[in-house]
Design an enzyme around this catalytic site. Structure first.
Site, PDB file in Angstrom:
ATOM      1  N   TYR A  61       0.824  -1.195   0.000  1.00 50.19           N
ATOM      2  CA  TYR A  61       0.000   0.000   0.000  1.00 50.19           C
ATOM      3  C   TYR A  61       0.865   1.255   0.000  1.00 50.19           C
ATOM      4  CZ  TYR A  61      -3.487  -3.434   1.609  1.00 50.19           C
ATOM      5  OH  TYR A  61      -4.309  -4.533   1.741  1.00 50.19           O
ATOM      6  N   HIS A 145       0.482 -12.223   1.354  1.00 47.57           N
ATOM      7  CA  HIS A 145      -0.343 -11.312   0.564  1.00 47.57           C
ATOM      8  C   HIS A 145      -0.517 -11.824  -0.859  1.00 47.57           C
ATOM      9  CE1 HIS A 145      -1.279  -6.742  -0.130  1.00 47.57           C
ATOM     10  NE2 HIS A 145      -2.321  -7.525  -0.324  1.00 47.57           N
TER      11      HIS A 145
END
Length: 337
Positions: A61, A145
């Site tokens: 992010y 992830h």
């Protein structure tokens, strides 16, 4: 604006207490648009005042920006009072020639790039770098992830390293975060995971996780965190627009029609479509928290208001009777929030 604090459930498996509403920090990494440090800090502080004690971030992010911003605020909070999750599997490495360019999806300089790495060494390095960016001495949850194309390596390399770090006390709980359910189910069956995050696959419009993932997690005592309850926006507004997104793309006409039909039934019961979207996953006993992306104080306030809305059990029965949600969940004996 005041709202009742989201309740917290302490996991029998890990001892961690996740607030039923979690703060998704992708937008603190300038997802799709710029966000200032002050706006980010104010949003996290507003979430804290509202009783949110679970915060989720990732190196992905904003090329580490979300971790740095989130960590700078949480560093001033009592460490045992919150739960923080981050992720591993994408290393941030130098990106020669990236100066002057903007990263894809995140409005940050492209001076770094992401490199898939689910090796033991890569996972260890990712966690070390996350700890540095966050300014913390330990992590509560580490998810692999999006290991969609790396399932075997995740099982043979990444998870054993996560288990080792869990034993060493560097992290409290391990799992994976994905936009699919089958591989998460595989991990629960093959690996000693504590918690999984499923995005978009358990919502009013997508019951995929109900088939195997949630029953398997409940049977094994694994907590489930649900993200993407709005399915990329289709369920995020009281009135569904023609250009609504589903899974990051233009929503098909049939899904728009179904979302509008659900909204109509919700209105009869004095509930908005987004309120129902937040409440629905939390009816399942395996679900520990619903994580919603938040960027500003107004996002926090609206999320808390939607979470705190009273949703009658009759709504679910009517939606089932009209064939708009799964006919078997929630059961007729489900609790009403």
């Amino acid at each position: 604006m005041t709202h009742p604090d989201p309740p917290r459930t302490r996991s029998a498996r890990t001892g961690l207490a996740l607030s039923h509403l979690g703060f998704g920090a992708a937008q603190l990494g300038n997802l799709y648009q710029q966000t200032t440090d002050a706006e980010s800090q104010d949003a996290v502080e507003a979430a804290w005042r509202g009783g949110i004690r679970y915060f989720d971030t990732a190196p992905h992010y904003g090329l580490g920006l979300s971790e740095r911003r989130l960590g700078s605020v949480l560093a001033g909070k009592p460490r045992d009072d919150f739960v923080l999750s981050t992720k591993a599997g994408r290393l941030l490495v130098p990106n020669p020639g990236g100066e002057g360019r903007t990263d894809t999806d995140f409005e940050v300089p492209a001076t770094l790039r992401r490199e898939w790495d689910f090796s033991a060494a890569g996972v260890r390095r990712s966690i070390e770098e996350s700890l540095e960016r966050l300014g913390l001495d330990r992590l509560d949850i580490v998810y692999l992830h999006d290991p969609d194309g790396h399932g075997d390596e995740a099982v043979s390399e990444a998870f054993p390293e996560l288990v080792r770090l869990r034993k060493a006390g560097v992290i409290r709980a391990i799992g994976a975060g994905m936009n699919q359910a089958p591989m998460l189910t595989r991990f629960i069956r093959e690996v000693d995971v504590d918690v999984v995050m499923v995005a978009g696959r358990f919502s009013l419009l997508d019951p995929e996780a109900l088939r195997e993932l949630l029953p398997t997690a409940a049977n094994d005592g694994v907590d489930v965190v649900v993200a993407g309850v709005y399915n990329s926006g289709l369920l995020s507004a009281e009135t569904v627009p023609d250009d609504a997104k589903f899974d990051y793309q233009q929503a098909p006409a049939e899904l728009i029609a179904r979302a509008r039909a659900i909204a109509t039934v919700c209105e009869v019961h004095g509930v908005t479509l987004p309120e129902a979207a937040v409440a629905y996953p939390l009816l399942h006993p395996a679900v520990a928290s619903v994580v919603i992306g938040m960027r500003t104080v107004s996002h926090v306030d609206s999320s808390l208001a939607r979470f705190g809305a009273s949703v009658p059990e009759e709504l679910w029965r009517d939606l089932q009777a009209q064939g708009l949600i799964d006919p078997d969940f929630p059961s007729s004996t489900g609790e009403t929030r």
